[in-house]
Write a protein that holds these residues in place. Structure first.
Motif, PDB file in Angstrom:
ATOM      1  N   SER A 163      33.571  33.268  43.852  1.00 49.45           N
ATOM      2  CA  SER A 163      32.427  32.640  43.623  1.00 49.45           C
ATOM      3  C   SER A 163      31.299  33.717  42.899  1.00 49.45           C
ATOM      4  N   GLU A 164      30.314  33.168  42.160  1.00 49.71           N
ATOM      5  CA  GLU A 164      29.340  33.789  41.567  1.00 49.71           C
ATOM      6  C   GLU A 164      28.755  34.870  42.535  1.00 49.71           C
ATOM      7  N   TRP A 212      29.732  45.772  31.782  1.00 52.39           N
ATOM      8  CA  TRP A 212      29.849  45.316  32.877  1.00 52.39           C
ATOM      9  C   TRP A 212      28.448  44.302  33.232  1.00 52.39           C
ATOM     10  N   GLU A 264      28.727  41.042  31.304  1.00 51.50           N
ATOM     11  CA  GLU A 264      29.635  40.179  31.882  1.00 51.50           C
ATOM     12  C   GLU A 264      29.027  39.374  32.902  1.00 51.50           C
ATOM     13  N   THR A 274      26.553  36.863  31.806  1.00 48.84           N
ATOM     14  CA  THR A 274      26.930  35.674  31.302  1.00 48.84           C
ATOM     15  C   THR A 274      27.456  34.724  32.182  1.00 48.84           C
ATOM     16  N   PRO A 275      26.869  33.597  32.508  1.00 53.94           N
ATOM     17  CA  PRO A 275      27.190  32.939  33.536  1.00 53.94           C
ATOM     18  C   PRO A 275      28.959  32.472  32.999  1.00 53.94           C
ATOM     19  N   SER A 276      29.436  32.462  34.178  1.00 50.41           N
ATOM     20  CA  SER A 276      31.004  31.658  33.702  1.00 50.41           C
ATOM     21  C   SER A 276      30.917  30.268  33.675  1.00 50.41           C
ATOM     22  N   VAL A 277      31.735  29.995  32.631  1.00 43.54           N
ATOM     23  CA  VAL A 277      31.682  28.344  32.474  1.00 43.54           C
ATOM     24  C   VAL A 277      32.414  27.713  33.534  1.00 43.54           C
TER      25      VAL A 277
END
Ligand code: BV8
Length: 235
Positions: A2-3, A226, A229, A232-235
């Motif tokens: 999870s984020e 990093w 990365e 950048t919110p993961s889709v």
């Protein structure tokens, strides 16, 4: 995974190497030029205070002539934009994280630009020499020493560091050999407390075994990559 929400970053001398500050254990580093026992222990200071004051005077002067590098700048960007918890625990005594704009910084081994009075324990911003035993601005005693943690002394704010490690879901170590405790043990603590662990270092460190992921390269390249990365919110 999870984020991540709560991040602890540990930095060492390797993050400042590309700014022109000597590391300790690399070729030509500080420990090749000086014996640790002579310049980074209370016993060494008691034995020859002038030698120790000269060692820190030279570093205090040098740090004012160098600038943050893209790795410090990337962490400052993370600090400005990260909405979760973030603590940059640095083993470094330079002020390059702050000069890059980072605010959530904790110097566990003290700071070159600070003087500690051995008599009244006051701390004073200090950018000049301590060699000529200036009087403490607080109590007047000629007892000012470098405000750094020597071997055998307790690092600063350990409780606050562990409080953050307990809440961390991501622990990132940047530019450290993992040779000195308790800092070198944080990765194991973080992992056992449930955090994911990432190492960004020029080479594999003594603690690489404890990292879920270990990337080798220069901090000025790996850290901006990093930070991009992680922001950048993961889709
Ligand atoms: C304490 C401030 C207890 C001063 C520093 C036996 C076993 C285990 C532990 C001990 C033991 N005997 C004694 C101990 C304890 C001791 C210790 O760990 N000793 C080691 C040598 C075994 N620790 C202590 O004494 C600590 N205190 O334990 O107190 C206590 C309990 C109760 C009451 C009182 C006390 C205090 C240690 C703090 C010492 N002070 N610095 C100053 O700056 O002058 S230590 C100093 O070295 C750093 O702060 C850091 O912590 C440590 C390691 O340095 P690094 O930052 O990692 O730098 P290094 O050169 O080693 O590595 C650079 C890395 O960067 C390399 O991996 C390189 O590949 C990489 N790199 C280079 N260029 C780049 C790069 N990476 C990316 N990009 C690049 N461009």
């Amino acid at each position: 995974m999870s984020e991540p929400r709560n991040i602890v970053v540990l930095t060492g001398a390797g993050i400042s190497a590309e700014s022109g500050i000597d590391t300790f254990r690399d070729a030509g580093g500080l420990w090749e030029q000086h014996r640790v026992e002579d310049v980074a222990t209370p016993e060494g200071f008691a034995r020859d205070p002038e030698l120790v004051q000269r060692f820190y005077d030279a570093r205090r002067e040098a740090v004012q002539k160098v600038s943050p590098n893209p790795a410090h700048e990337a962490l400052a960007k993370l600090d400005a934009e990260w909405e979760g918890e973030l603590l940059i625990v640095t083993q470094n005594v330079d002020d390059l994280h702050e000069r890059a704009g980072a605010r959530r910084v904790l110097h566990m081994h003290g700071e070159l630009l600070s003087a500690l009075c051995a008599r009244c324990e006051a701390r004073h911003s200090w950018s000049e020499t301590l060699l000529d035993q200036p009087a403490c601005p607080g109590c007047g005693a000629q007892a000012l020493r470098p405000d750094v943690v020597w071997f055998g002394e307790m690092p600063y704010q350990m409780e606050r560091i562990y409080a953050h490690l307990r809440r961390a879901d991501l622990f990132v170590s940047i530019g450290t050999s993992g040779a000195v405790y308790p800092a070198a043990g944080f990765v194991r603590d973080a992992r056992e407390l449930g955090a994911r662990t990432l190492e960004l270092n020029l080479e594999r460190s003594e603690g690489s075994y404890w990292f879920n992921e270990s990337r080798q390269g220069r901090a000025s390249e790996l850290v901006p990559e990093w930070v991009k990365e992680i922001l950048t919110p993961s889709v």
